[in-house]
Design a protein around this motif. Structure first.
Motif, PDB file in Angstrom:
ATOM      1  N   ALA A   1      -4.318   8.705  -6.756  1.00  0.00           N
ATOM      2  CA  ALA A   1      -3.516   7.910  -7.847  1.00  0.00           C
ATOM      3  C   ALA A   1      -5.059   8.613  -9.206  1.00  0.00           C
ATOM      4  O   ALA A   1      -6.153   8.531  -9.211  1.00  0.00           O
ATOM      5  CB  ALA A   1      -3.498   6.303  -7.859  1.00  0.00           C
TER       6      ALA A   1
ATOM      7  N   CYS B   1       0.164  10.385  -7.991  1.00  0.00           N
ATOM      8  CA  CYS B   1      -0.354   9.797  -7.282  1.00  0.00           C
ATOM      9  C   CYS B   1       0.423  11.224  -6.326  1.00  0.00           C
ATOM     10  O   CYS B   1       0.791  11.799  -5.827  1.00  0.00           O
ATOM     11  CB  CYS B   1       0.714   8.811  -6.711  1.00  0.00           C
ATOM     12  SG  CYS B   1      -0.618   8.091  -5.112  1.00  0.00           S
TER      13      CYS B   1
ATOM     14  N   TRP C   1       5.237   2.607  -6.021  1.00  0.00           N
ATOM     15  CA  TRP C   1       3.398   1.134  -6.925  1.00  0.00           C
ATOM     16  C   TRP C   1       3.850   0.078  -6.340  1.00  0.00           C
ATOM     17  O   TRP C   1       5.014  -0.666  -7.014  1.00  0.00           O
ATOM     18  CB  TRP C   1       3.777   2.392  -8.658  1.00  0.00           C
ATOM     19  CG  TRP C   1       3.648   3.783  -8.445  1.00  0.00           C
ATOM     20  CD1 TRP C   1       5.515   4.436  -8.574  1.00  0.00           C
ATOM     21  CD2 TRP C   1       2.496   4.291  -8.708  1.00  0.00           C
ATOM     22  NE1 TRP C   1       4.448   5.838  -8.900  1.00  0.00           N
ATOM     23  CE2 TRP C   1       3.015   6.369  -9.119  1.00  0.00           C
ATOM     24  CE3 TRP C   1       1.269   4.057  -8.964  1.00  0.00           C
ATOM     25  CZ2 TRP C   1       1.694   6.446  -9.372  1.00  0.00           C
ATOM     26  CZ3 TRP C   1       0.514   5.005  -9.297  1.00  0.00           C
ATOM     27  CH2 TRP C   1       1.338   6.272  -8.980  1.00  0.00           C
TER      28      TRP C   1
ATOM     29  N   ILE D   1      10.132   6.067 -11.398  1.00  0.00           N
ATOM     30  CA  ILE D   1      10.208   6.627 -10.596  1.00  0.00           C
ATOM     31  C   ILE D   1      10.708   8.170 -10.292  1.00  0.00           C
ATOM     32  O   ILE D   1      12.064   8.310 -10.443  1.00  0.00           O
ATOM     33  CB  ILE D   1       9.679   5.853  -9.810  1.00  0.00           C
ATOM     34  CG1 ILE D   1       8.168   6.230  -8.647  1.00  0.00           C
ATOM     35  CG2 ILE D   1      10.573   5.177  -9.390  1.00  0.00           C
ATOM     36  CD1 ILE D   1       8.449   4.995  -7.390  1.00  0.00           C
TER      37      ILE D   1
ATOM     38  N   ARG E   1       9.452  11.960  -7.829  1.00  0.00           N
ATOM     39  CA  ARG E   1       8.706  12.322  -6.642  1.00  0.00           C
ATOM     40  C   ARG E   1       8.556  13.912  -6.799  1.00  0.00           C
ATOM     41  O   ARG E   1       9.711  14.427  -7.047  1.00  0.00           O
ATOM     42  CB  ARG E   1       8.866  12.134  -5.288  1.00  0.00           C
ATOM     43  CG  ARG E   1       9.922  11.978  -4.822  1.00  0.00           C
ATOM     44  CD  ARG E   1      10.027  11.372  -3.130  1.00  0.00           C
ATOM     45  NE  ARG E   1       9.743  11.529  -2.301  1.00  0.00           N
ATOM     46  CZ  ARG E   1       8.944  10.784  -1.235  1.00  0.00           C
ATOM     47  NH1 ARG E   1      10.206   9.794  -1.163  1.00  0.00           N
ATOM     48  NH2 ARG E   1       7.931  11.142  -0.488  1.00  0.00           N
TER      49      ARG E   1
ATOM     50  N   TYR F   1      -3.185   0.258 -10.557  1.00  0.00           N
ATOM     51  CA  TYR F   1      -1.639   0.215 -10.189  1.00  0.00           C
ATOM     52  C   TYR F   1      -2.238   1.053  -8.988  1.00  0.00           C
ATOM     53  O   TYR F   1      -2.973   1.771  -8.874  1.00  0.00           O
ATOM     54  CB  TYR F   1      -1.022   1.170 -11.086  1.00  0.00           C
ATOM     55  CG  TYR F   1      -0.197  -0.138 -11.905  1.00  0.00           C
ATOM     56  CD1 TYR F   1      -1.215  -0.268 -13.122  1.00  0.00           C
ATOM     57  CD2 TYR F   1       1.244   0.452 -11.633  1.00  0.00           C
ATOM     58  CE1 TYR F   1      -0.240  -0.967 -14.096  1.00  0.00           C
ATOM     59  CE2 TYR F   1       1.736   0.317 -12.949  1.00  0.00           C
ATOM     60  CZ  TYR F   1       1.104  -0.919 -14.176  1.00  0.00           C
ATOM     61  OH  TYR F   1       1.865  -2.085 -15.100  1.00  0.00           O
TER      62      TYR F   1
ATOM     63  N   CYS G   1      -0.227   3.361  -5.381  1.00  0.00           N
ATOM     64  CA  CYS G   1       0.553   4.139  -4.865  1.00  0.00           C
ATOM     65  C   CYS G   1       0.324   4.049  -3.586  1.00  0.00           C
ATOM     66  O   CYS G   1      -0.437   3.339  -3.038  1.00  0.00           O
ATOM     67  CB  CYS G   1       0.265   5.356  -5.135  1.00  0.00           C
ATOM     68  SG  CYS G   1      -0.998   6.547  -4.852  1.00  0.00           S
TER      69      CYS G   1
END
Length: 123
Positions: free
Chosen positions: A5, A21, A35, A69, A71, A93, A95
């Motif tokens: 991360a 991440c 997360w 969020i 990806r 934080y 992941c």
């Protein structure tokens, strides 16, 4: 298997940060990823999660409308765009990856965790 991360830092209230991440060691393109954050003296809490395809997302009520969020499975990376940050968002934080069926909201559902990145929001 590693989750790295990055992207944390110090920001003023109302500002933005983008966390990343990156996964390595195996592919997570078929897995839910999420997360969580943990403030000093508090338990680790769910922030957001995203399905394997990216077509479905889940958010904690406290971050809805402020955090996004996403990806990129080709890059084996997930992101957390954090806008309108508040002092109460201050936390480490993490992941995580969920490789089996479970609740996306529960820490016990996740099998792999990153090392965490610190986000500090000043008032």
């Amino acid at each position: 298997v590693q989750l790295q991360a990055s992207g944390g830092g110090l920001v003023q209230a109302g500002g933005s940060l983008r966390l990343s991440c990156a996964a390595s060691g195996r592919t997570f393109s078929r897995d839910v990823m999420g997360w969580f954050h943990q403030a000093p003296g508090k338990e680790r809490e769910f922030v957001a999660a995203i399905s394997a395809s990216g077509g479905r997302t889940w958010y904690a009520d406290s971050v809805k409308g402020r955090f996004t969020i996403s990806r990129d499975n080709a890059k084996m990376t997930i992101y957390l765009q954090m806008n309108f940050l508040k002092p109460e968002d201050t936390a480490v934080y993490y992941c995580a990856v969920m490789t089996r069926i479970g609740s996306v909201y529960s820490t016990t559902s996740y099998d792999y965790w990153g090392q965490g990145t610190l986000v500090t929001v000043s008032s």
